[in-house]
Write a protein that holds these residues in place. Structure first.
Motif, mmCIF file in Angstrom:
data_model
loop_
_atom_site.group_PDB
_atom_site.id
_atom_site.type_symbol
_atom_site.label_atom_id
_atom_site.label_comp_id
_atom_site.label_asym_id
_atom_site.label_seq_id
_atom_site.Cartn_x
_atom_site.Cartn_y
_atom_site.Cartn_z
ATOM 1 N N THR A 93 -0.679 38.124 -53.072
ATOM 2 C CA THR A 93 -0.423 39.479 -52.606
ATOM 3 C C THR A 93 -1.725 40.014 -52.029
ATOM 4 O O THR A 93 -2.766 39.907 -52.671
ATOM 5 C CB THR A 93 0.031 40.392 -53.764
ATOM 6 N N GLY A 101 0.718 46.704 -50.009
ATOM 7 C CA GLY A 101 0.544 45.261 -50.102
ATOM 8 C C GLY A 101 1.635 44.480 -49.430
ATOM 9 O O GLY A 101 2.691 44.993 -49.103
ATOM 10 N N ASN A 103 3.155 40.232 -49.678
ATOM 11 C CA ASN A 103 3.021 38.867 -50.167
ATOM 12 C C ASN A 103 2.875 37.913 -48.986
ATOM 13 O O ASN A 103 3.451 38.148 -47.926
ATOM 14 C CB ASN A 103 4.245 38.462 -50.987
ATOM 15 N N LEU A 124 -0.041 35.372 -56.853
ATOM 16 C CA LEU A 124 1.268 35.669 -57.417
ATOM 17 C C LEU A 124 1.500 34.760 -58.622
ATOM 18 O O LEU A 124 0.902 33.697 -58.721
ATOM 19 C CB LEU A 124 2.363 35.420 -56.373
#
Ligand SMILES: [Zn+2]
Length: 154
Positions: A93, A101, A103, A124
């Motif tokens: 992230t 944010g 991913n 993550l």
């Protein structure tokens, strides 16, 4: 656990093709498996070499065509103007200074992080060891908005 068969191999290649792909993969990994983290051009060259050896390997295994993979959805960290494909699943992230944010895979995570002022990166759950560190280091060697210049990826 290691799967001993490749799913949906409906067009297996000749054994000779796989042998070549294995030799290419061994050569590319030996040459590009380790890259000077301060040299973005070495990274670009290594990325190209490793990506090409992977394409050769997939073709030899009769896996799905590269065009289909590139058409697959990319991770949320990929900038719409960045044409490069993901280098794997989303494993980090990336947060900006306001804690917004996204991913991303390591490749796009690093590019996004390099483009943020005061950005941070976290792994993550389930990410491979060192993913966030690799993204951090790659970002440090990546120009902001790297996709606006030629040389790395296409
Ligand atoms: Zn990605």
């Amino acid at each position: 656990m290691i799967h001993t068969s490749i799913h949906s191999v409906d067009n297996p290649a000749e054994p000779g093709e796989l042998a070549v792909a294995i030799r290419v993969g061994q050569y590319m990994l030996a040459r590009y498996g380790t890259v000077d983290s301060s040299d973005i051009f070495a990274y670009a060259q290594a990325h190209g070499g490793l990506a090409e050896s992977l394409r050769i390997m997939l073709r030899a295994l009769g896996a799905e065509p590269v065009a289909e993979q590139q058409a697959a959805p990319r991770c949320p960290a990929a900038h719409p103007d960045d044409p490069t494909p993901c280098d794997g699943p989303a494993v980090v992230t990336v947060l900006d200074a306001a804690n917004a944010g996204a991913n991303g895979c390591e490749h796009h995570g690093a590019r996004l992080l390099a483009s943020l002022d005061g950005g941070r990166v976290y792994a993550l759950p389930g990410a491979p060891a060192g993913a966030a560190i690799r993204v951090f280091k790659t970002a440090g060697a990546t120009r902001p908005f790297a996709w606006t210049e030629r040389g790395e990826g296409q």
